[in-house]
Design a protein around this motif. Structure first.
Motif, short mmCIF file in Angstrom:
data_model
loop_
_atom_site.label_atom_id
_atom_site.label_comp_id
_atom_site.label_asym_id
_atom_site.label_seq_id
_atom_site.Cartn_x
_atom_site.Cartn_y
_atom_site.Cartn_z
N GLY A 50 0.79 -1.22 0.00
CA GLY A 50 0.00 0.00 0.00
C GLY A 50 0.82 1.27 0.00
N ILE A 51 2.00 1.24 0.60
CA ILE A 51 2.81 2.46 0.64
C ILE A 51 3.38 2.77 -0.74
CG2 ILE A 51 5.01 1.36 1.27
CD1 ILE A 51 5.54 3.76 3.12
N SER A 52 3.63 1.76 -1.54
CA SER A 52 4.18 2.00 -2.88
C SER A 52 3.09 2.18 -3.93
CB SER A 52 5.10 0.84 -3.28
OG SER A 52 6.26 0.82 -2.49
N ALA A 53 1.87 1.75 -3.61
CA ALA A 53 0.77 1.91 -4.56
C ALA A 53 0.55 3.38 -4.90
CB ALA A 53 -0.51 1.31 -3.99
N GLU A 54 0.81 4.26 -3.91
CA GLU A 54 0.63 5.69 -4.15
C GLU A 54 1.72 6.27 -5.03
OE1 GLU A 54 -0.79 8.04 -0.72
OE2 GLU A 54 -0.89 6.12 0.35
N SER A 55 2.73 5.46 -5.34
CA SER A 55 3.76 5.86 -6.31
C SER A 55 3.47 5.27 -7.68
CB SER A 55 5.15 5.41 -5.83
OG SER A 55 5.55 6.11 -4.68
N GLY A 56 2.31 4.63 -7.81
CA GLY A 56 1.92 4.06 -9.09
C GLY A 56 2.34 2.63 -9.32
N ILE A 57 2.86 1.98 -8.28
CA ILE A 57 3.26 0.58 -8.41
C ILE A 57 2.07 -0.31 -8.08
CG2 ILE A 57 4.79 -1.22 -7.52
CD1 ILE A 57 6.88 0.91 -7.01
N GLN A 58 1.69 -1.14 -9.04
CA GLN A 58 0.54 -2.01 -8.85
C GLN A 58 0.77 -2.97 -7.69
OE1 GLN A 58 0.67 -3.33 -13.10
NE2 GLN A 58 -1.55 -3.27 -12.90
N VAL B 98 15.22 5.04 13.07
CA VAL B 98 14.14 4.45 12.28
C VAL B 98 14.68 3.22 11.54
CG1 VAL B 98 12.41 4.82 10.48
CG2 VAL B 98 13.14 6.74 11.93
N SER B 99 14.07 2.07 11.80
CA SER B 99 14.39 0.85 11.05
C SER B 99 13.15 0.45 10.27
CB SER B 99 14.78 -0.28 12.00
OG SER B 99 15.98 0.01 12.69
N ILE B 100 13.33 0.17 8.99
CA ILE B 100 12.21 -0.20 8.13
C ILE B 100 12.34 -1.66 7.72
CG2 ILE B 100 11.07 0.23 5.92
CD1 ILE B 100 12.00 3.15 6.15
N ILE B 101 11.28 -2.40 7.96
CA ILE B 101 11.15 -3.76 7.45
C ILE B 101 10.07 -3.71 6.39
CG2 ILE B 101 10.59 -6.16 8.00
CD1 ILE B 101 11.26 -5.46 10.96
N THR B 102 10.40 -4.05 5.16
CA THR B 102 9.40 -3.94 4.10
C THR B 102 9.16 -5.26 3.40
OG1 THR B 102 8.75 -2.69 2.12
CG2 THR B 102 11.11 -3.21 2.35
N GLN B 103 7.90 -5.47 3.04
CA GLN B 103 7.55 -6.61 2.19
C GLN B 103 7.78 -6.28 0.72
OE1 GLN B 103 3.85 -8.92 3.88
NE2 GLN B 103 3.41 -6.75 4.03
N ASN B 104 8.04 -5.01 0.42
CA ASN B 104 8.13 -4.56 -0.97
C ASN B 104 9.50 -4.87 -1.56
OD1 ASN B 104 5.56 -3.56 -0.58
ND2 ASN B 104 6.28 -1.51 -0.06
N ILE B 105 9.50 -5.14 -2.85
CA ILE B 105 10.75 -5.46 -3.54
C ILE B 105 11.29 -4.27 -4.32
CG2 ILE B 105 10.27 -7.93 -3.66
CD1 ILE B 105 9.28 -7.58 -6.50
N ASP B 106 10.63 -3.11 -4.19
CA ASP B 106 11.13 -1.89 -4.83
C ASP B 106 12.17 -1.21 -3.93
OD1 ASP B 106 9.82 0.19 -3.04
OD2 ASP B 106 8.02 -0.82 -3.77
N ASP B 107 12.78 -0.15 -4.47
CA ASP B 107 13.84 0.57 -3.73
C ASP B 107 13.40 1.99 -3.36
OD1 ASP B 107 13.83 1.66 -6.30
OD2 ASP B 107 16.01 1.90 -6.38
N LEU B 108 12.10 2.22 -3.22
CA LEU B 108 11.60 3.58 -2.99
C LEU B 108 11.99 4.11 -1.61
CD1 LEU B 108 8.10 3.46 -4.71
CD2 LEU B 108 10.29 4.23 -5.63
N HIS B 109 12.07 3.26 -0.61
CA HIS B 109 12.53 3.72 0.71
C HIS B 109 13.96 4.26 0.61
CE1 HIS B 109 9.20 2.68 3.31
NE2 HIS B 109 9.19 1.43 2.89
N GLU B 110 14.82 3.52 -0.08
CA GLU B 110 16.21 3.93 -0.20
C GLU B 110 16.34 5.21 -1.03
OE1 GLU B 110 16.42 -0.58 0.37
OE2 GLU B 110 15.10 0.86 -0.59
N ARG B 111 15.56 5.31 -2.09
CA ARG B 111 15.64 6.51 -2.92
C ARG B 111 15.13 7.74 -2.18
NH1 ARG B 111 12.95 5.81 -8.47
NH2 ARG B 111 12.48 3.62 -8.10
N ALA B 112 14.23 7.53 -1.22
CA ALA B 112 13.76 8.66 -0.42
C ALA B 112 14.82 9.11 0.58
CB ALA B 112 12.48 8.26 0.33
#
Length: 249
Positions: free
Chosen positions: A16-24, A87-101
């Motif tokens: 859901g956090i990446s869906a707002e970036s247009g990632i299905q 802040v430590s982030i554990i993500t289920q996502n396989i994108d790199d949007l956290h790192e790019r931010a």
């Protein structure tokens, strides 16, 4: 105050956090599975029987992610870290949007699509700054490269590491996940018993758990709202009601 002295915010993010970036997302009606069967592109059997289709599917996803940009929720979490919060982030996502931010402490439970890995040794990873994976692309041991993605039916190799991070949380923030994917969803119950848990997701009210503070709103609205308040106060703050936005003005 140094980051080591700050309370530890552990953030668990989902699609859901990446869906707002247009990632299905996978589970939405118009999501990725609308055109593909899980069995055909995201299982070890699919890789064994039709690796070209699997590679094509992940090439499409990889291109989509390369063009996506971090949204307000990604940026808000990165901004907390930049301002001295731990802040430590554990993500289920396989994108790199956290790192790019700008977030630097990110654990990818289900792998990273912008990496390839050996079919015979999961420790052998290869960055994919451009392009994709083709049949005949081999690791240093001579085996075909595959996406660095945990498929359905495979073990989650970094789960124990995620459990260790969760056990150190002073506050848990869950963003953009229905808590339906196991074993990742179990992390919510692995934080210390006294630790408060906040879920930000449009479907948060449907969780039906009174022990979780639920904010039924998009990540791009809820995460900046909370983080801006924490930045103003200079410390993590836990709302006492299901509608903390009434107290943040």
């Amino acid at each position: 105050m140094s980051s080591s002295q700050q309370p530890h915010l552990v953030v668990f993010t989902g699609a859901g956090i990446s869906a707002e970036s247009g990632i299905q997302t996978f589970r939405a009606e118009d999501g990725l599975w609308a055109d593909y069967r899980i069995e055909d592109v995201a299982t070890p059997d699919a890789w064994e029987h039709d690796p070209e289709t699997v590679l094509h599917f992940y090439d499409q996803r990889r291109n989509q992610i390369r063009y996506a940009k971090p949204n307000a929720a990604h940026n808000a979490l990165a901004n907390l870290e930049k301002n001295g919060f731990q802040v430590s982030i554990i993500t289920q996502n396989i994108d790199d949007l956290h790192e790019r931010a700008g977030s630097t402490d990110v654990l990818h439970l289900h792998g990273e699509i912008l990496k390839a890995r050996s079919s015979v040794d999961s420790r052998m990873l290869y960055p994919l700054p451009k392009g994709g994976i083709r049949m005949g692309d081999l690791c240093d041991k001579g085996s075909q490269l595959r996406p660095d993605v945990v498929w359905f039916g495979e073990a989650v190799p970094r789960y124990s590491e995620a459990c260790e991070i969760a056990s150190t949380a002073d506050l848990l923030l869950v963003v953009g996940t229905s808590l339906a994917v196991m074993p990742a969803a179990m992390l919510v119950d692995l934080v210390p018993q006294h630790v408060e848990r906040i879920v930000i997701d449009p479907a948060a009210e449907s969780l039906g758990r009174s022990d979780i503070i639920r904010l039924a709103m998009p990540a791009g609205e809820g995460v900046p709202m909370l983080t801006q308040h924490w930045l103003r106060k200079g410390h993590l703050w836990v709302p006492e009601t299901l509608y903390p936005h009434e107290r943040l003005n």
